[in-house]
Design a protein around this motif. Structure first.
Motif, PDB file in Angstrom:
ATOM      1  N   PHE A  49     111.051  30.797  48.259  1.00  0.00           N
ATOM      2  CA  PHE A  49     109.665  31.131  49.205  1.00  0.00           C
ATOM      3  C   PHE A  49     110.002  29.470  49.437  1.00  0.00           C
ATOM      4  O   PHE A  49     108.805  29.163  50.355  1.00  0.00           O
ATOM      5  N   ASP A 465     102.881  42.688  43.909  1.00  0.00           N
ATOM      6  CA  ASP A 465     101.346  43.439  43.767  1.00  0.00           C
ATOM      7  C   ASP A 465     101.352  43.926  42.086  1.00  0.00           C
ATOM      8  O   ASP A 465     100.914  45.155  42.210  1.00  0.00           O
ATOM      9  N   ASN A 515     102.184  37.450  42.815  1.00  0.00           N
ATOM     10  CA  ASN A 515     101.531  37.319  44.201  1.00  0.00           C
ATOM     11  C   ASN A 515     100.318  36.170  44.354  1.00  0.00           C
ATOM     12  O   ASN A 515     100.216  35.553  44.713  1.00  0.00           O
ATOM     13  N   ASP A 519     101.004  32.892  44.682  1.00  0.00           N
ATOM     14  CA  ASP A 519      99.935  32.845  47.072  1.00  0.00           C
ATOM     15  C   ASP A 519      99.681  31.212  46.623  1.00  0.00           C
ATOM     16  O   ASP A 519      99.585  30.444  47.824  1.00  0.00           O
ATOM     17  N   ASN A 529     107.631  26.675  44.012  1.00  0.00           N
ATOM     18  CA  ASN A 529     107.038  27.728  43.645  1.00  0.00           C
ATOM     19  C   ASN A 529     108.551  29.253  43.529  1.00  0.00           C
ATOM     20  O   ASN A 529     109.154  28.531  44.349  1.00  0.00           O
ATOM     21  N   LYS A 531     109.194  31.827  43.430  1.00  0.00           N
ATOM     22  CA  LYS A 531     108.846  33.226  44.579  1.00  0.00           C
ATOM     23  C   LYS A 531     110.034  33.222  45.292  1.00  0.00           C
ATOM     24  O   LYS A 531     110.452  33.050  46.087  1.00  0.00           O
ATOM     25  N   GLU A 533     111.099  36.133  48.065  1.00  0.00           N
ATOM     26  CA  GLU A 533     110.550  36.986  49.504  1.00  0.00           C
ATOM     27  C   GLU A 533     112.182  36.982  50.720  1.00  0.00           C
ATOM     28  O   GLU A 533     112.568  36.002  50.728  1.00  0.00           O
ATOM     29  N   GLY A 536     108.413  38.267  54.020  1.00  0.00           N
ATOM     30  CA  GLY A 536     106.828  38.168  53.756  1.00  0.00           C
ATOM     31  C   GLY A 536     106.638  39.110  52.380  1.00  0.00           C
ATOM     32  O   GLY A 536     105.269  38.873  51.802  1.00  0.00           O
ATOM     33  N   THR A 538     107.351  40.000  48.093  1.00  0.00           N
ATOM     34  CA  THR A 538     108.469  39.712  47.669  1.00  0.00           C
ATOM     35  C   THR A 538     108.784  40.188  47.101  1.00  0.00           C
ATOM     36  O   THR A 538     108.660  41.287  47.200  1.00  0.00           O
TER      37      THR A 538
END
Length: 732
Positions: A49, A465, A515, A519, A529, A531, A533, A536, A538
């Motif tokens: 990310f 999520d 997220n 985020d 970060n 994350k 992805e 957009g 994840t």
């Protein structure tokens, strides 16, 4: 197409391919990305990310070598200097006059301190004395339970970017000898820098530019800036290799021309032969660069190798007693068997081996094409007429079949008696043992947690999520934190392993997800970060873990434990990083190196049987090739160190053995002229490899020595095989 037109067409194609160098310029590079594949790092680069620090390390000290971090004036000057570089004031961030490369980011512990004080409404840059920011007292300092997020980051930065003997003071007063009313005390600190080009992309940093830039700032300020760390060692080793190449290239051509002239008794033959090799090398580089192929500095070792291989045709066409058709067939078989042996490296898990093998194979094939279709008639026109072998009386034949098996036994004994150790593939293999930079690296590792540890990455697939995925990963991190291989921060009150992953939930939100946490993640000085992805969405997280950088066995065990824990937690992922990938490759190489040699021998057996239609000849060539391979592998351990960096030399040595043994298995016994051609080609090749063995760059030096040994083994073995020829003919 008639032969003359074919020659012109081949030369024209090579010239045009050479011209591609100007359209697609390339510079050899050296870093872990060109040495081996690391799927974890590749995934992080493609899906991360936010971009990570490249961790090019600068050591900052004052000119007088005295107090630094506890001197408010000097701290403020360093903050101001960093700001000037960040804003490119007076072009301070530029690495080169053209402005194509520049320092894009600096991570400094002093910035973290400023942020920590700002979180308490205090300003370090505007303070007149330490009391302005240290009073009233900050309860428990920056490592207490009630510390702000900025203060926790400042504590981490102090731990990682200041020496181990620092007096933590306000950073963590619970450390022995620390005072909450004083600033952290150290005489030096680290900066971590990023370098980009004018297009905003990461680049392979040129060591000389960093040195020049650091030296300029050191001269213009009261601070000394010294580049350090593993990345800079790779850059320095690249510079050593480039210096070797610039010093060796022209002398190699001149030296080989001299050796060929002495052997062939004709300076025109030697000059044209070496000139054709130069054209072949330029054409190959042009072709590869036009396809976007990244040439590593290790690949440059192939240049003298291609030069050494090219001399075979000149000697066999000009000096042997064999007919044109015989020489053609012999050189074709030799080329195919050599390429067959080397081609096993194309299936290696080690990227550097695949790359070097590809360049050698292309060069060897082009050598054969030029010799066969361009230079053949020229060579034959220079041949001195000799009587054919069949006119020689039978009594002049000499046959001693015992020399062949005796030599095989000696080569096998070398392999059996050699040490079995295998070195891990790391930067130390690319620098001379007495290079002061290695001592500097050891000093850095002993003084800094950041230097002692190596960053290892764990990637885990996850739904951004999904509350369940978040819970599983956080539980994984907690369980992982107990592993003894992870470097930990211990204050005497609590233990904090260096794991940079998903922050733990404070429990204020129900059904919290990855997220929701990431985020709004504010990239800290130490951590970006985590994350991952794609477009957009994840795909997972990348957890950074610091482990002991000196214990490769522990790194392998740590990787096993991580994979086991992932399986137990029902998580899909993997572990990577320079030490883990390098250590696992070294272990795999150690376990399979003999099998690789045997497979190469089997490949040579299949090819030679197909070409020669003789089980006896094919088996002898294959057995001899394997014997040379295991002997050269043993010599690698005896004269230096065995590792993945020596494997290409072993396979190439097998290729040379297959080449020379193919010569010795021709249709009739070797004559005096044939032996002269064999040994003339061998001595010419050995001379260039011997010259390569005197370079400073260790991979080139080791390769040169091993290839010299392999040629010697191969030519002796081939000579003794040729002595069995008459007896073999009679038996058949």
């Amino acid at each position: 197409m008639n032969p003359k037109d074919a020659r012109i067409a081949i030369i024209l194609v090579l010239v045009l391919c050479s011209g591609l160098i100007f359209i697609f310029p390339t510079e050899p590079v050296l870093n872990t990305n060109v040495l081996f594949d690391d799927k974890v790092n590749e995934r992080i680069e493609n899906e991360k990310f936010s971009k990570d620090n490249t961790n090019l390390i600068l050591i900052i000290t004052h000119d007088d070598g005295d107090e630094l971090t506890n001197n408010l004036t000097r701290v403020q000057k360093l903050l101001s200097l960093k700001d000037d570089i960040d804003t490119n004031k007076n072009n301070l961030s530029l690495l080169d006059p053209k402005g194509t490369e520049y320092v894009s980011k600096i991570v400094s512990p002093l910035d973290a301190w400023e942020n920590a004080f700002n979180s308490k409404n205090r300003s370090l840059i505007n303070a007149n004395k330490w009391a302005d920011v240290l009073q009233p007292t900050i309860e428990n300092g920056w490592c207490g339970e009630n510390a702000t997020e900025e203060e926790s980051i400042a504590f981490q930065s102090t731990l990682l970017l200041l020496p181990n003997d620092v007096k933590f003071n306000v950073a963590c007063p619970s450390f022995s000898g620390s005072s909450i009313n004083q600033a952290p005390k150290a005489n030096e600190l680290l900066w971590l820098i990023d370098v980009e080009d004018s297009l905003g992309e990461d680049i392979d940093v040129e060591w000389s530019l960093i040195l020049t830039w650091a030296g300029k700032i050191s001269d213009d300020t009261e601070f000394q800036i010294t580049p350090a760390g593993v990345n800079m060692l790779f850059a320095k080793s690249q510079k050593i290799a480039e210096d070797d190449l610039s010093k060796l290239l022209i002398p190699s051509f001149l030296f080989l021309i001299t050796i060929l002239t002495l052997g062939l008794k004709d300076w025109r033959i030697s000059t044209i032969t070496i000139g054709s090799v130069g054209l072949i090398i330029l054409a190959e580089i042009g072709i590869l660069s036009s396809f976007g192929f990244t040439i590593s500095i290790v690949d440059v070792i192939a240049v003298p190798i291609i030069m050494g291989v090219a001399v075979d045709g000149a000697f066999w066409y000009c000096k042997s007693s064999r007919k044109k058709e015989e020489v053609r067939k012999m050189l074709l078989i030799a080329m195919i068997t050599t390429v067959t042996a080397i081609s096993l490296a194309l299936f290696s898990p080690i990227k550097a081996q695949r790359s070097l093998a590809l360049i050698m194979i292309i060069g060897i094939i082009l050598d054969w094409i030029v010799t066969r279709f361009v230079l053949e008639d020229f060579y034959l026109s220079k041949r001195i007429k000799v009587d054919r072998f069949p006119k020689i009386e039978k009594t002049t034949y000499y046959s001693n079949s015992m020399l062949w098996p005796a030599t095989l036994v000696i080569l096998t004994t070398i392999a059996v008696l050699s040490p079995t150790s295998v070195d891990v593939l790391d930067v130390k293999q690319f620098l001379p043992d007495d290079d002061p930079a290695l001592n500097e690296l050891e000093a850095l590792q002993s003084k800094y947690i950041l230097g002692a540890g190596t960053e290892t990455w764990i990637v885990i697939d996850a739904d951004g999520d999904s509350p369940d995925d978040l819970s599983k990963i956080q539980d994984f991190q907690k369980q992982l934190s107990n592993h003894p291989s992870i470097i930990s921060i211990e204050t005497g009150i609590y233990r904090s392993p260096l794991i940079l992953g998903i922050p733990y939930s404070d429990g204020n939100f129900e059904n919290e997800t990855i997220n929701m946490i990431l985020d709004g993640f504010d990239n800290s000085q130490i951590q970006t970060n985590p994350k991952l992805e794609i477009e957009g969405t994840t795909t997972g997280v990348a957890i950074s873990v610091f482990i002991d950088g000196k214990d490769s066995d522990a790194a392998i065990q740590f990787a096993k434990d991580v994979r086991t824990l992932l399986s137990e937690r029902e998580l899909k992922g993997d572990i990577g990083g320079d030490l883990v990938a390098g250590a696992e490759l070294a272990k795999e190489f150690g376990e399979t190196r003999i099998l690789q040699i045997i497979y190469a021998g089997i490949a040579v057996l299949i090819v030679t049987f197909y070409l020669l239609r003789s089980p006896l000849k094919a088996s002898r060539i294959a057995i001899g090739t394997i014997a040379v391979g295991i002997a050269v592998d043993g010599m690698a351990s005896i004269i230096g160190s065995r590792g993945v960096h020596t494997a290409p030399a072993v396979l190439l040595g097998m290729g040379f053995a297959a080449d020379y043994l193919s010569h010795a298995s021709a249709e009739h016994p070797s004559t005096q002229q044939d032996n002269f051609a064999r040994w003339g080609a061998a001595i010419s090749s050995m001379s260039i490899f011997l010259l390569l063995g005197f370079t400073t760059f260790p991979p080139a030096q080791n390769t040169g020595r091993l290839l010299t040994i392999s040629i010697l083994f191969a030519v002796i073995l081939a000579t003794f095989l040729s002595l069995t020829h008459k007896k073999q003919e009679e038996e058949e």
